[in-house]
Design an enzyme around this catalytic site. Sequence first.
Site, PDB file in Angstrom:
ATOM      1  CE  LYS A  13      -1.937  -1.450   4.218  1.00  7.76           C
ATOM      2  NZ  LYS A  13      -0.739  -2.238   4.030  1.00  7.76           N
ATOM      3  NE  ARG A  88      -4.343  -1.100  10.300  1.00  6.69           N
ATOM      4  CZ  ARG A  88      -3.635  -0.851   9.804  1.00  6.69           C
ATOM      5  NH1 ARG A  88      -3.707   0.395   9.260  1.00  6.69           N
ATOM      6  NH2 ARG A  88      -2.151  -1.717   9.247  1.00  6.69           N
ATOM      7  NE  ARG A 127       7.644  -2.529   6.112  1.00  2.00           N
ATOM      8  CZ  ARG A 127       5.826  -1.822   6.462  1.00  2.00           C
ATOM      9  NH1 ARG A 127       5.657  -1.950   5.485  1.00  2.00           N
ATOM     10  NH2 ARG A 127       6.455  -3.184   7.812  1.00  2.00           N
ATOM     11  NE  ARG A 160       6.425  -0.501  10.121  1.00  2.00           N
ATOM     12  CZ  ARG A 160       5.006  -0.414   9.220  1.00  2.00           C
ATOM     13  NH1 ARG A 160       5.254   0.204   8.545  1.00  2.00           N
ATOM     14  NH2 ARG A 160       4.119  -1.283   9.419  1.00  2.00           N
ATOM     15  NE  ARG A 171       2.389  -5.010  11.616  1.00  5.88           N
ATOM     16  CZ  ARG A 171       3.271  -4.740  10.557  1.00  5.88           C
ATOM     17  NH1 ARG A 171       4.514  -5.376  10.511  1.00  5.88           N
ATOM     18  NH2 ARG A 171       3.214  -4.190   9.792  1.00  5.88           N
TER      19      ARG A 171
HETATM   20  P1  AP5 Z   1       4.637  -1.583   2.351  1.00  3.62           P
HETATM   21  O1  AP5 Z   1       4.956  -0.786   0.482  1.00  3.62           O
HETATM   22  O2  AP5 Z   1       5.334  -0.693   2.913  1.00  3.62           O
HETATM   23  O3  AP5 Z   1       3.384  -2.202   2.907  1.00  3.62           O
HETATM   24  P2  AP5 Z   1       2.127  -1.487   2.833  1.00  3.62           P
HETATM   25  O4  AP5 Z   1       1.000  -2.327   2.929  1.00  3.62           O
HETATM   26  O5  AP5 Z   1       2.596  -0.141   3.594  1.00  3.62           O
HETATM   27  O6  AP5 Z   1       2.514  -2.439   4.162  1.00  3.62           O
HETATM   28  P3  AP5 Z   1       2.699  -2.629   6.340  1.00  3.62           P
HETATM   29  O7  AP5 Z   1       3.542  -2.806   6.823  1.00  3.62           O
HETATM   30  O8  AP5 Z   1       3.113  -0.229   5.780  1.00  3.62           O
HETATM   31  O9  AP5 Z   1       1.372  -1.931   6.310  1.00  3.62           O
HETATM   32  P4  AP5 Z   1       0.274  -2.058   7.658  1.00  3.62           P
HETATM   33  O10 AP5 Z   1      -0.759  -1.525   7.758  1.00  3.62           O
HETATM   34  O11 AP5 Z   1       0.714  -3.036   8.623  1.00  3.62           O
HETATM   35  O12 AP5 Z   1       1.012  -0.987   8.447  1.00  3.62           O
HETATM   36  P5  AP5 Z   1       0.524   1.097   9.634  1.00  3.62           P
HETATM   37  O13 AP5 Z   1       1.916   1.365   9.302  1.00  3.62           O
HETATM   38  O14 AP5 Z   1      -0.713   1.200   8.313  1.00  3.62           O
HETATM   39  O15 AP5 Z   1       5.976  -2.506   1.348  1.00  3.62           O
HETATM   40  C1  AP5 Z   1       6.386  -3.722   2.406  1.00  3.62           C
HETATM   41  C2  AP5 Z   1       7.733  -4.562   1.359  1.00  3.62           C
HETATM   42  O16 AP5 Z   1       8.134  -4.926   0.581  1.00  3.62           O
HETATM   43  C3  AP5 Z   1       9.060  -3.080   1.642  1.00  3.62           C
HETATM   44  O17 AP5 Z   1       9.740  -3.248   2.170  1.00  3.62           O
HETATM   45  C4  AP5 Z   1       8.505  -3.160  -0.099  1.00  3.62           C
HETATM   46  O18 AP5 Z   1       9.918  -2.648  -0.960  1.00  3.62           O
HETATM   47  C5  AP5 Z   1       7.952  -4.784  -0.635  1.00  3.62           C
HETATM   48  N1  AP5 Z   1       7.354  -4.708  -1.643  1.00  3.62           N
HETATM   49  C6  AP5 Z   1       6.496  -4.032  -1.885  1.00  3.62           C
HETATM   50  N2  AP5 Z   1       5.853  -4.101  -3.153  1.00  3.62           N
HETATM   51  C7  AP5 Z   1       6.641  -4.939  -3.614  1.00  3.62           C
HETATM   52  C8  AP5 Z   1       6.044  -6.038  -4.813  1.00  3.62           C
HETATM   53  N3  AP5 Z   1       5.392  -5.296  -6.023  1.00  3.62           N
HETATM   54  N4  AP5 Z   1       7.357  -6.452  -5.067  1.00  3.62           N
HETATM   55  C9  AP5 Z   1       8.213  -6.791  -3.735  1.00  3.62           C
HETATM   56  N5  AP5 Z   1       8.333  -6.454  -2.863  1.00  3.62           N
HETATM   57  C10 AP5 Z   1       7.089  -5.136  -2.569  1.00  3.62           C
HETATM   58  O19 AP5 Z   1       0.530  -0.159  10.444  1.00  3.62           O
HETATM   59  C11 AP5 Z   1       1.360  -0.163  11.551  1.00  3.62           C
HETATM   60  C12 AP5 Z   1       0.727  -0.079  13.168  1.00  3.62           C
HETATM   61  O20 AP5 Z   1       0.100   1.321  13.475  1.00  3.62           O
HETATM   62  C13 AP5 Z   1      -0.663  -1.366  12.699  1.00  3.62           C
HETATM   63  O21 AP5 Z   1      -0.490  -2.273  13.398  1.00  3.62           O
HETATM   64  C14 AP5 Z   1      -1.842  -0.292  14.469  1.00  3.62           C
HETATM   65  O22 AP5 Z   1      -0.777  -0.683  15.660  1.00  3.62           O
HETATM   66  C15 AP5 Z   1      -1.483   1.194  13.528  1.00  3.62           C
HETATM   67  N6  AP5 Z   1      -2.295   1.899  12.988  1.00  3.62           N
HETATM   68  C16 AP5 Z   1      -2.512   2.613  11.543  1.00  3.62           C
HETATM   69  N7  AP5 Z   1      -3.019   2.913  10.747  1.00  3.62           N
HETATM   70  C17 AP5 Z   1      -4.285   1.774  12.236  1.00  3.62           C
HETATM   71  C18 AP5 Z   1      -5.984   2.216  11.798  1.00  3.62           C
HETATM   72  N8  AP5 Z   1      -6.482   3.161  11.232  1.00  3.62           N
HETATM   73  N9  AP5 Z   1      -6.618   2.201  12.530  1.00  3.62           N
HETATM   74  C19 AP5 Z   1      -5.433   1.477  13.540  1.00  3.62           C
HETATM   75  N10 AP5 Z   1      -4.272   1.909  13.641  1.00  3.62           N
HETATM   76  C20 AP5 Z   1      -3.436   1.525  12.836  1.00  3.62           C
END
Ligand code: AP5
Length: 215
Positions: A13, A88, A127, A160, A171
Amino acid sequence: MNLVFLGPPGAGKGTQAKKLLEEFGMPQISTGDILRDAVRRGTDLGKKAKPLMEAGKLVPDDMVVGIAMEHLRQVDPARGFILDGFPRTIPQAVALDSALKRSGEKIDAAISLRVPEETLVERLSGRRSCPKDGSVYHVSQNPPKCEGLCDKCDSSLLQREDDKPEKVRERLAVYARQTAPLEAYYDKQGLLRVINGVGSPEDIYAQIKKILARS
Ligand code: AP5
């Protein structure tokens, strides 16, 4: 255009949102990035969110909705926005819809990136992120030019805390339980667009642009 990106941790994402930002200037609102910044700065929000994030659990809806809305209010409606990691839960999605309705706006598409679990685990374990400018790399799939250093600002890259294997499993379980039902929520509104999130980031981006052209 106003977009929601859905998909489990590691689905890509953030990677895809940054591409849209670079090409079209569409602002990315990532609640994960906002919360991590609050944790780094040691704000009240950060202090409350830290243990939950480190455990792979969601931060309570009332805390997240407030910060997401605050950032949405700062967006120029002419540029649209990409919501990455928000909503979410169903209550977050309902709160978002009500707030947008009040300002005469709406979500145009909810794009869900589907990726098998073993690929997600592999992506998250490799990552590395830049703590200064938020750039995201992968040790083998998208390595920086110089090992361990950000291409743009030379800062040391970090893993991270919630990308450690046991946190990743939690997660993924939280996503299945609390976030996956949002697909049905947006499908009922005719807004869900599902794409295969496996392939090169460029191929996936091309699929997203096709969706945008049709929406
Ligand atoms: P990346 O693009 O970073 O993936 P992502 O989908 O953004 O993954 P996240 O882990 O950031 O999502 P998340 O939803 O768990 O975390 P968030 O920060 O929102 O890609 C991942 C890796 O793959 C990278 O190394 C990239 O280079 C590689 N990659 C990407 N595309 C690729 C491809 N096509 N091929 C190969 N490699 C590829 O949330 C973190 C925490 O915050 C949550 O657990 C929660 O505690 C809190 N939080 C955040 N938002 C909320 C909410 N709305 N409500 C409640 N708690 C929340």
